[in-house]
Design an enzyme around this catalytic site. Sequence first.
Site, PDB file in Angstrom:
ATOM      1  CB  CYS A 114     -12.780   3.880  28.235  1.00  0.00           C
ATOM      2  SG  CYS A 114     -12.781   2.428  27.155  1.00  0.00           S
ATOM      3  CB  CYS A 118      -8.429   3.839  21.623  1.00  0.00           C
ATOM      4  SG  CYS A 118      -9.367   2.283  21.552  1.00  0.00           S
ATOM      5  N   GLY A 161     -16.709   4.999  27.353  1.00  0.00           N
ATOM      6  CA  GLY A 161     -16.656   3.615  27.784  1.00  0.00           C
ATOM      7  C   GLY A 161     -16.802   2.594  26.675  1.00  0.00           C
ATOM      8  CD  GLU A 162     -16.039  -2.202  24.286  1.00  0.00           C
ATOM      9  OE1 GLU A 162     -16.973  -2.982  24.005  1.00  0.00           O
ATOM     10  OE2 GLU A 162     -15.473  -1.493  23.432  1.00  0.00           O
ATOM     11  CB  SER A 193     -19.906   1.584  19.240  1.00  0.00           C
ATOM     12  OG  SER A 193     -18.613   1.751  18.699  1.00  0.00           O
ATOM     13  CB  SER A 223     -13.761   1.146  17.192  1.00  0.00           C
ATOM     14  OG  SER A 223     -14.841   1.972  17.532  1.00  0.00           O
ATOM     15  CG  LEU A 224     -10.992  -2.696  11.567  1.00  0.00           C
ATOM     16  CD1 LEU A 224     -10.904  -3.925  12.455  1.00  0.00           C
ATOM     17  CD2 LEU A 224     -11.507  -3.070  10.179  1.00  0.00           C
ATOM     18  CG  ASN A 225     -10.499   2.968  14.731  1.00  0.00           C
ATOM     19  OD1 ASN A 225     -11.304   3.577  14.031  1.00  0.00           O
ATOM     20  ND2 ASN A 225     -10.745   2.645  15.988  1.00  0.00           N
ATOM     21  CG  ASN A 300     -14.011  14.277  15.539  1.00  0.00           C
ATOM     22  OD1 ASN A 300     -14.253  15.116  14.684  1.00  0.00           O
ATOM     23  ND2 ASN A 300     -14.685  13.127  15.617  1.00  0.00           N
ATOM     24  CB  CYS A 343     -16.480  10.135  16.968  1.00  0.00           C
ATOM     25  SG  CYS A 343     -15.779   8.477  17.059  1.00  0.00           S
TER      26      CYS A 343
END
Length: 361
Positions: A114, A118, A161-162, A193, A223-225, A300, A343
């Site tokens: 990816c 992140c 991946g995105e 996602s 995915s805000l996070n 995780n 995840c």
Amino acid sequence: MDILGLPRDVLRREFAALHNRPGKGAYHADAVFQTLYRKGIFDPETMEEFTDNPALAQTAKQHLRFNLPTLAGKKIDGDTYKFLLKLDDGLESESVVIPMRKYKTLCVSSQVGCKMGCRFCETARMGFVRHLTASEIVAQVMVARHVLGEPVENIVFMGMGEPLDNFDHVVNAIRILSDGSGLAIPSRSITVSTVGHVPAILKLAELRRNEPHEWGRLRLAVSLNAPDDEIREAIMPVNGQWSMAELKDALQQWPLTHPDDFIFTEYVLLHGINDGPEHAHMLADYLRGLNACVNLIPYNPGLDGTYARPNSDQVKTFFHILQDAGQRCRIRGTKGDNAMAACGQLGNRTLGRKRPALETV
């Protein structure tokens, strides 16, 4: 030509070309499509629909290829397990079978590696290697159903991946997966996602508006996070390209066509980074006006141990603050983390390459 990458309308055109008669081919193409996806078999010469045209059956077998990737390994954690498929170029895709209360979910990959970077994600540490084709995405579902015997009914594009960075292949794969004549996984049981790829969210929203019969119930997860730009940019470089304000504007344009529809908001809780009570209040403020459901995901751990998971009391406090603010939310149970199948844990760094700059679709 790899048949697993062809939606049914494209397969019909291929059979019309094999017939050498424009407008013909639908009968044979539909028969092949149904047998292929429902039984996992591609052999036109044994099908009764080709009895009167054995030459067409032979030509189809020469022209169309059906060859599932080799199962390269499994990593098991209780009822959840990750399986690896060896691709033609020696790379591997990773998929996860997740048992739910009443059905099984398959988490599929859309890329090897990816490019989104992140900080808390193991896949990001691989960097970007390449996109998976529609065929390689569909093959993950075919192996789950026809090789591993898993009756998967729900698909989430939450593997490596995105997905929206690989827009065309992912869209073709969804067309194939959701076709009622084949695997028949309805769009309401498919979730895409994204880290917040704004141009592609808008592009996918346009598909929903223009083709509601096919795309109207497709689920979107973001995915805000983080509750603000400062924290999000520190852990998600993509925020430097599309701010949280731009992302919210795009989400407000996502069509919700059914009373039960909402947007999933994924929020990975990182101890001491984004998991405090103040962050929960800020998140509730940001989501106000959006029909969203927050999935709280306790972190995780990856291989490096850079971040830590908050304890259960901290997770519950965050959850209750959101609830009290009127925000729909739930705590996602951890499954597969001991097999590096949860995840944020997918990826093989030995296959990694340098991550290129972000690109728009």
